[in-house]
Design a protein around this motif. Structure first.
Motif, mmCIF file in Angstrom:
data_model
loop_
_atom_site.group_PDB
_atom_site.id
_atom_site.type_symbol
_atom_site.label_atom_id
_atom_site.label_comp_id
_atom_site.label_asym_id
_atom_site.label_seq_id
_atom_site.Cartn_x
_atom_site.Cartn_y
_atom_site.Cartn_z
ATOM 1 N N LEU A 196 4.092 12.856 8.724
ATOM 2 C CA LEU A 196 3.905 13.839 9.786
ATOM 3 C C LEU A 196 5.026 13.792 10.817
ATOM 4 O O LEU A 196 5.410 14.827 11.372
ATOM 5 C CB LEU A 196 2.557 13.600 10.472
ATOM 6 N N SER A 197 5.566 12.600 11.071
ATOM 7 C CA SER A 197 6.597 12.466 12.108
ATOM 8 C C SER A 197 8.011 12.699 11.603
ATOM 9 O O SER A 197 8.909 13.030 12.389
ATOM 10 C CB SER A 197 6.511 11.076 12.748
ATOM 11 N N PHE A 198 8.231 12.530 10.297
ATOM 12 C CA PHE A 198 9.597 12.586 9.773
ATOM 13 C C PHE A 198 10.281 13.937 9.971
ATOM 14 O O PHE A 198 11.459 13.981 10.344
ATOM 15 C CB PHE A 198 9.621 12.199 8.301
ATOM 16 N N PRO A 199 9.614 15.069 9.723
ATOM 17 C CA PRO A 199 10.289 16.357 9.931
ATOM 18 C C PRO A 199 10.860 16.523 11.337
ATOM 19 O O PRO A 199 11.903 17.158 11.507
ATOM 20 C CB PRO A 199 9.182 17.380 9.644
ATOM 21 N N GLN A 200 10.179 15.935 12.328
ATOM 22 C CA GLN A 200 10.710 16.001 13.684
ATOM 23 C C GLN A 200 11.823 14.977 13.880
ATOM 24 O O GLN A 200 12.861 15.261 14.493
ATOM 25 C CB GLN A 200 9.580 15.750 14.698
ATOM 26 N N HIS A 201 11.619 13.786 13.334
ATOM 27 C CA HIS A 201 12.628 12.724 13.471
ATOM 28 C C HIS A 201 13.968 13.111 12.877
ATOM 29 O O HIS A 201 15.028 12.850 13.468
ATOM 30 C CB HIS A 201 12.143 11.436 12.795
ATOM 31 N N SER B 104 11.560 22.923 -5.494
ATOM 32 C CA SER B 104 12.629 23.919 -5.370
ATOM 33 C C SER B 104 13.139 24.041 -3.946
ATOM 34 O O SER B 104 14.273 24.456 -3.714
ATOM 35 C CB SER B 104 12.138 25.284 -5.862
ATOM 36 N N LYS B 105 12.306 23.645 -2.976
ATOM 37 C CA LYS B 105 12.697 23.749 -1.577
ATOM 38 C C LYS B 105 13.280 22.455 -1.015
ATOM 39 O O LYS B 105 14.068 22.493 -0.069
ATOM 40 C CB LYS B 105 11.476 24.141 -0.733
ATOM 41 N N THR B 106 12.903 21.310 -1.564
ATOM 42 C CA THR B 106 13.262 20.046 -0.919
ATOM 43 C C THR B 106 13.979 19.037 -1.808
ATOM 44 O O THR B 106 14.376 17.974 -1.313
ATOM 45 C CB THR B 106 11.996 19.355 -0.369
ATOM 46 N N ASN C 235 17.678 22.472 4.255
ATOM 47 C CA ASN C 235 17.532 21.035 4.015
ATOM 48 C C ASN C 235 16.519 20.425 4.981
ATOM 49 O O ASN C 235 16.846 19.517 5.754
ATOM 50 C CB ASN C 235 18.898 20.348 4.153
ATOM 51 N N PRO C 236 15.267 20.888 4.947
ATOM 52 C CA PRO C 236 14.281 20.480 5.958
ATOM 53 C C PRO C 236 13.904 19.006 5.923
ATOM 54 O O PRO C 236 13.545 18.442 6.951
ATOM 55 C CB PRO C 236 13.078 21.372 5.642
ATOM 56 N N LEU C 237 13.985 18.360 4.744
ATOM 57 C CA LEU C 237 13.651 16.935 4.638
ATOM 58 C C LEU C 237 14.877 16.071 4.328
ATOM 59 O O LEU C 237 14.749 14.878 4.046
ATOM 60 C CB LEU C 237 12.581 16.724 3.565
ATOM 61 N N GLY C 238 16.050 16.679 4.338
ATOM 62 C CA GLY C 238 17.276 15.924 4.097
ATOM 63 C C GLY C 238 17.506 15.550 2.652
ATOM 64 O O GLY C 238 18.446 14.805 2.346
ATOM 65 N N SER C 239 16.672 16.051 1.734
ATOM 66 C CA SER C 239 16.745 15.616 0.338
ATOM 67 C C SER C 239 17.363 16.633 -0.610
ATOM 68 O O SER C 239 17.533 16.353 -1.793
ATOM 69 C CB SER C 239 15.336 15.245 -0.162
ATOM 70 N N ASN C 240 17.708 17.814 -0.110
ATOM 71 C CA ASN C 240 18.400 18.789 -0.954
ATOM 72 C C ASN C 240 19.874 18.423 -1.078
ATOM 73 O O ASN C 240 20.431 17.724 -0.226
ATOM 74 C CB ASN C 240 18.274 20.197 -0.375
ATOM 75 N N GLY C 241 20.510 18.900 -2.137
ATOM 76 C CA GLY C 241 21.924 18.634 -2.363
ATOM 77 C C GLY C 241 22.754 19.899 -2.224
ATOM 78 O O GLY C 241 22.294 21.002 -2.544
ATOM 79 N N PHE C 242 23.981 19.726 -1.750
ATOM 80 C CA PHE C 242 24.870 20.881 -1.567
ATOM 81 C C PHE C 242 26.281 20.363 -1.336
ATOM 82 O O PHE C 242 26.480 19.342 -0.677
ATOM 83 C CB PHE C 242 24.406 21.713 -0.367
ATOM 84 N N LEU C 243 27.260 21.061 -1.892
ATOM 85 C CA LEU C 243 28.663 20.762 -1.607
ATOM 86 C C LEU C 243 29.192 21.857 -0.685
ATOM 87 O O LEU C 243 29.113 23.039 -1.017
ATOM 88 C CB LEU C 243 29.487 20.710 -2.898
ATOM 89 N N SER C 244 29.717 21.468 0.460
ATOM 90 C CA SER C 244 30.227 22.438 1.430
ATOM 91 C C SER C 244 31.379 23.235 0.832
ATOM 92 O O SER C 244 32.016 22.820 -0.144
ATOM 93 C CB SER C 244 30.705 21.711 2.685
ATOM 94 N N ASN D 112 20.776 10.672 -0.110
ATOM 95 C CA ASN D 112 20.108 11.173 1.088
ATOM 96 C C ASN D 112 19.459 10.048 1.908
ATOM 97 O O ASN D 112 19.446 10.092 3.137
ATOM 98 C CB ASN D 112 19.072 12.239 0.732
ATOM 99 N N HIS D 113 18.952 8.998 1.240
ATOM 100 C CA HIS D 113 18.350 7.893 1.981
ATOM 101 C C HIS D 113 19.386 7.087 2.737
ATOM 102 O O HIS D 113 19.071 6.491 3.767
ATOM 103 C CB HIS D 113 17.578 6.985 1.029
ATOM 104 N N ASP D 114 20.607 7.057 2.248
ATOM 105 C CA ASP D 114 21.677 6.343 2.933
ATOM 106 C C ASP D 114 22.044 7.012 4.254
ATOM 107 O O ASP D 114 22.629 6.386 5.137
ATOM 108 C CB ASP D 114 22.925 6.263 2.045
ATOM 109 N N VAL D 115 21.702 8.285 4.381
ATOM 110 C CA VAL D 115 22.015 9.041 5.592
ATOM 111 C C VAL D 115 20.778 9.255 6.460
ATOM 112 O O VAL D 115 20.805 9.013 7.667
ATOM 113 C CB VAL D 115 22.634 10.410 5.229
ATOM 114 N N PHE D 116 19.681 9.706 5.869
ATOM 115 C CA PHE D 116 18.513 10.123 6.637
ATOM 116 C C PHE D 116 17.352 9.132 6.635
ATOM 117 O O PHE D 116 16.470 9.227 7.477
ATOM 118 C CB PHE D 116 17.995 11.466 6.115
ATOM 119 N N GLY D 117 17.308 8.198 5.689
ATOM 120 C CA GLY D 117 16.115 7.388 5.551
ATOM 121 C C GLY D 117 14.954 8.302 5.163
ATOM 122 O O GLY D 117 15.136 9.255 4.422
#
Length: 333
Positions: free
Chosen positions: A110-115, A229-231, A173-182, A96-101
């Motif tokens: 505070l700013s990351f959820p918007q970024h 469980s959420k993030t 995936n609100p913080l970009g850190s959850n995992g999922f296979l499409s 996830n860090h390789d994609v979203f930082g």
């Protein structure tokens, strides 16, 4: 040192007298600005892995911490210096860090959820693929539009490389850190059952996200469990493991939660390599080592007598950092 051995020889068409070694690590979180100590730890670990003997290295994501092109260049330079920027020597999948930082400083939280809503998901994946292009040479792509899933023959193994990083979603995936296979990736994985490589070699999976629950003391707090469980979850993991089982997958290599641990789910052995250079309560450099000798594959955690290198003044907040979008048309590699 912990060790998990298979109870019976794994099926392989390779000569029973041959041997092959895979080293697995994850989540080095390389960053010049925030984690220079990780760079030093990573170099020491790579040198030790090569000195101890390794035919192939697998890194299961979060190789950088910022999704910044400069840190991708840094990762490339290190891997090239050690002679590893070669598909025959190295397999990498994204974290996830390789994609979203993510946020590293308190103010970034505070700013990351918007970024994160502004991150161009496709372009970030393209940057990842471009940065490590040499490692994807010769892989068998299942999808004409995407690199993942791919299949790579590695000695007696057939490595299935997956992308468990879904696009941003307010609910899933609100913080970009959850995992999922499409669903498309799942369907293409099912089609792998027809590939002769999976019958001739030992199937392994390389994926970023974990398949177990956090079980250290910190997770006893119910609030943290709800946040986790959420993030920080791999969605539909039972369904994914069932699919892996149907393909005869023997071992899943992953990262994400900063621990090195071996465990079993659904008859499949799983190896977490994310405590290699940082954050693991056992603050020693370490990696997972798969050895295939005379038809038998063993896996163990190889712990070095070297502690994690001294942290910088910057404190990690779950290893996130907010970065500016990558300009259109920029090619760095």
């Amino acid at each position: 040192m912990h060790i998990l051995r298979n109870q019976a020889p794994l099926d392989t068409s390779e000569d029973s007298g041959s041997s092959y070694t895979i080293a697995h690590l994850s989540d080095p979180h390389l960053s010049r600005q925030y984690y220079p100590e990780h760079i030093k730890s990573f170099k020491i670990l790579l040198r030790t892995i090569l000195d101890e003997g390794c035919d192939h290295l697998v890194i299961t994501g979060d190789i950088v911490s910022t999704a910044d092109p400069d840190d991708y260049y840094l990762a490339r330079k290190i891997l090239t210096t050690f002679g590893l920027m070669d598909s025959k020597k190295l397999t990498i999948v994204p974290g996830n860090h390789d994609v979203f930082g993510g946020p590293h400083r308190a103010v970034d939280v505070l700013s990351f959820p918007q970024h994160i809503r502004t991150v161009d998901y496709r372009r970030r994946l393209a940057l990842f693929e471009e940065a490590f292009a040499e490692t994807f040479v010769g892989v068998k792509r299942m999808d004409g539009e995407s690199l993942f899933p791919f299949l790579k023959n590695v000695g007696p193994f057939a490595v299935i490389g997956l992308n468990s990083i879904p696009p941003w979603s307010l609910w899933d995936n609100p913080l970009g850190s959850n995992g999922f296979l499409s669903e498309r990736q799942m369907s293409l994985i099912e089609n792998l059952a027809e590939r002769e490589e999976l019958h001739e070699r030992i199937p392994l999976v390389a994926i970023h996200h974990h398949f177990n629950d956090l079980n250290d003391a910190s997770t006893e707090n119910s609030l943290w469990r709800k946040i986790e469980s959420k993030t920080m979850r791999m969605r539909k993991r039972r369904k994914v493991l069932k699919l892996f089982k149907s393909l005869g997958v023997q071992i899943v290599m992953h990262g994400h939660i900063h621990r090195n641990e071996l465990y079993e789910r659904n008859g499949i052995r799983l190896a977490n390599g994310a405590g290699a250079v940082c954050d693991d309560p056992i603050s020693m450099l370490k990696y997972n080592r798969l050895n295939h000798v005379q038809g038998v594959t063993t896996i163990e955690i190889n712990q070095l007598p070297i502690t994690f290198q001294t942290p910088s003044a910057a404190k990690s907040i779950h290893h996130f950092r907010s970065v500016e979008p990558i300009p259109q048309g920029v090619h760095l590699f």
